[in-house]
Design a protein around this motif. Structure first.
Motif, short mmCIF file in Angstrom:
data_model
loop_
_atom_site.label_atom_id
_atom_site.label_comp_id
_atom_site.label_asym_id
_atom_site.label_seq_id
_atom_site.Cartn_x
_atom_site.Cartn_y
_atom_site.Cartn_z
N LYS A 27 72.69 1.76 -24.08
CA LYS A 27 71.47 1.35 -23.46
C LYS A 27 71.13 -0.46 -23.73
N PRO A 28 71.55 -0.66 -24.82
CA PRO A 28 70.92 -2.14 -25.27
C PRO A 28 71.79 -3.00 -24.43
N GLY A 29 73.17 -2.42 -24.01
CA GLY A 29 73.88 -3.42 -23.31
C GLY A 29 73.56 -3.61 -21.97
N LEU A 30 72.56 -2.72 -21.29
CA LEU A 30 72.10 -3.08 -19.96
C LEU A 30 71.54 -4.28 -19.65
N THR A 31 71.84 -5.11 -18.51
CA THR A 31 71.19 -6.41 -18.51
C THR A 31 70.29 -6.28 -17.63
N ASP A 32 70.22 -5.51 -16.64
CA ASP A 32 69.23 -5.43 -15.65
C ASP A 32 67.75 -5.03 -16.17
N ALA A 33 66.74 -5.56 -15.76
CA ALA A 33 65.57 -5.50 -16.36
C ALA A 33 65.07 -3.90 -15.83
N ALA A 34 65.12 -3.33 -14.88
CA ALA A 34 64.83 -2.31 -14.18
C ALA A 34 65.25 -1.09 -14.93
N GLN A 35 66.60 -1.50 -15.30
CA GLN A 35 67.52 -0.63 -16.03
C GLN A 35 67.14 -0.23 -17.29
N ARG A 36 66.88 -1.22 -18.02
CA ARG A 36 66.36 -1.58 -19.39
C ARG A 36 64.80 -0.91 -19.54
N ARG A 37 64.31 -1.04 -18.69
CA ARG A 37 63.01 -0.30 -18.68
C ARG A 37 63.21 1.07 -18.39
N GLN A 38 64.04 1.55 -17.53
CA GLN A 38 64.34 3.05 -17.41
C GLN A 38 64.82 3.58 -18.69
N ALA A 39 65.62 2.80 -19.51
CA ALA A 39 66.30 3.21 -20.73
C ALA A 39 65.35 2.96 -21.86
N LEU A 40 64.29 2.30 -21.58
CA LEU A 40 62.95 2.25 -22.61
C LEU A 40 63.72 1.09 -23.68
N VAL A 41 64.48 0.34 -23.52
CA VAL A 41 64.94 -0.90 -24.34
C VAL A 41 64.01 -2.08 -24.37
N LEU A 42 63.39 -2.16 -25.55
CA LEU A 42 62.28 -3.13 -25.55
C LEU A 42 63.04 -4.57 -26.08
N TYR A 43 64.01 -4.51 -26.82
CA TYR A 43 64.51 -5.67 -27.30
C TYR A 43 66.06 -5.41 -27.74
N SER A 44 66.90 -6.44 -27.71
CA SER A 44 68.37 -6.26 -28.41
C SER A 44 68.82 -7.50 -28.57
#
Ligand SMILES: [Zn+2]
Length: 166
Positions: A27-44
């Motif tokens: 998940k932290p490797g996701l670059t797309d903002a919408a995908q990061r939001r869906q994955a609940l990644v706040l920071y990496s």
């Protein structure tokens, strides 16, 4: 019934270091903002990631994980653990200002026997607490909160985690 002989599958199935499906790797490797939001990644950044827990013990329950896939805290060097503690303390600062908790539970569960949901990738829980919240906090719960609720929390915290994001 046809049986397909596919011996190359065996190495995939039995690979001891298979980490596909590990949320702290993927998940932290996701670059797309919408995908990061869906994955609940706040920071990496290069060494650490911070995510909201999808099955939280309390509102705004965060998880801090190294980017390296390892379960071995005993093997961790000061160089590796330093950035993690730094981000744990940042989580405390941000949650203090975002939702004014009365206290925190912070820790890591090592191994399935200790209650680790994902035992093969070290991660620290940062759980903000409020007086009288024990009714809300299941002892070992898999309590699913509404996605809207998680996303609202994500949207509130996300801007506060943008500094030094990479
Ligand atoms: Zn991993």
């Amino acid at each position: 019934m046809k049986v397909l002989w596919a011996p190359w599958r065996l190495s995939y199935v039995s690979a001891p270091d298979a980490k596909s499906g590990c949320i702290f790797c993927d998940k932290p490797g996701l670059t797309d903002a919408a995908q990061r939001r869906q994955a609940l990644v706040l920071y990496s950044d290069a060494s650490v990631s911070i995510m909201l827990n999808r099955y939280p013990y309390s509102n705004a329950h965060l998880m801090v994980a190294p980017r390296t896939h390892s379960a071995d805290l005993g093997a961790m060097t000061a160089e590796q653990s330093g950035p993690i503690l730094e981000q744990v303390s940042r989580c405390v600062r941000i949650l203090d200002s975002a939702c004014s908790p009365a206290g925190f539970n912070i820790g890591a569960n090592l191994g399935l026997a200790a209650g680790a949901g994902i035992a093969d990738h070290l991660h620290w829980h940062v759980v903000p607490r409020w007086e009288g919240d024990t009714n809300f906090m299941p002892v070992l719960g898999d309590v699913k909160v509404m996605p809207e609720h998680l996303e609202a929390t994500y949207d509130k915290l996300y801007p506060m985690f943008q500094e030094n994001q990479s």
